[in-house]
Design an enzyme around this catalytic site. Sequence first.
Site, short mmCIF file in Angstrom:
data_model
loop_
_atom_site.label_atom_id
_atom_site.label_comp_id
_atom_site.label_asym_id
_atom_site.label_seq_id
_atom_site.Cartn_x
_atom_site.Cartn_y
_atom_site.Cartn_z
CE LYS A 1 -3.81 -2.43 2.24
NZ LYS A 1 -4.54 -2.71 3.49
CD GLN B 1 -3.17 -4.18 6.68
OE1 GLN B 1 -3.05 -3.23 5.90
NE2 GLN B 1 -3.79 -5.29 6.35
CG ASP C 1 -9.15 0.75 4.90
OD1 ASP C 1 -8.90 0.49 3.70
OD2 ASP C 1 -8.42 0.40 5.84
#
Length: 285
Positions: free
Chosen positions: A52, A96, A119
């Site tokens: 990422k 994460q 997200d």
Amino acid sequence: MTTIIDGQVVARATKERAAALVARVKDAGVDPGLAVVLVGDDPASLSYVRMKERDCADVGIRSFDHRLPADTTQDALDALIDACNADSSVHGILLQLPLPSHLDEESALARISAAKDVDGLHPENLGRLVRGLPGPRACTPWGVMAMLDHYGIDVSGKRAVVIGRSSIVGKPQALMLLERNATVTICHSRTVDLPAVCREADVIVAAVGRAKMVTREYVRPGAVVIDVGINRTEDGLVGDVDFADVSPVASAITPVPGGVGPMTRAMLVMNTALAAARVAGVEEA
Ligand code: NAD
């Protein structure tokens, strides 16, 4: 002829759009930044985080690395999230997942400022999706929509079946398809006669986590089949769809790997670019 929907191609196109937006945001005086928070040293999470960060670098987004030990406290995690929320050089915060089991994932996700929730998992942003308001969208289902768009697959008026009802994939996927005027059915572990329900579908999105569960028996000839599943088996990485069995009858299908997987990362980059663009007052062209 079955169309193989290539996630690498669509991810590349999405990242090019994000890079163009980042350039315009920088011209407006804002330098987009993503805070990446990783708790513990799980090798898979570490590798996801590295990929990422590389994606961000590719499009000109700075990333700020934050690592906490596996035995960190909820207070320490909360304090880090608060600091990232308050930091004006941070436009997106990636926490994460999964977190170690002693930490409260729901409360950590809700603590992230909704504007920086790249997200798209914050309750406010899921609520915005329900209300049809703009805002960061959950990356995986949004990536599926980008794939359908790229291949000119219009779902309006079509029957869509989503298998799986998680907050990360299934539920937001159903809402995004509904937003595009599909007639949507959500299936799950208690659905009776799943193959029969799926055979009604023009579009199937499988997000279950069971290797090769969706066979030809589930698929009406000509249906579009999107495979979100990622399952590690003795045969390597496979999806929720039995690709060899289903691909001859589908009109279009995503492979695993190389399908939805690359899209999730591309949409994270796009969400971060858009979050910075909102701060800079720049609209996506
Ligand atoms: P989850 O475990 O939270 O949800 C799975 C869903 O499948 C549940 O809603 C459950 O009701 C349903 N289900 C379970 N068994 C079933 C059955 N026999 N029949 C019908 N439905 C059943 O999983 P998730 O987080 O939504 O992820 C689903 C899959 O997608 C996993 O394989 C995961 O690794 C993958 N995934 C991929 C990406 C990506 O980037 N490609 C991103 C997120 C998740």
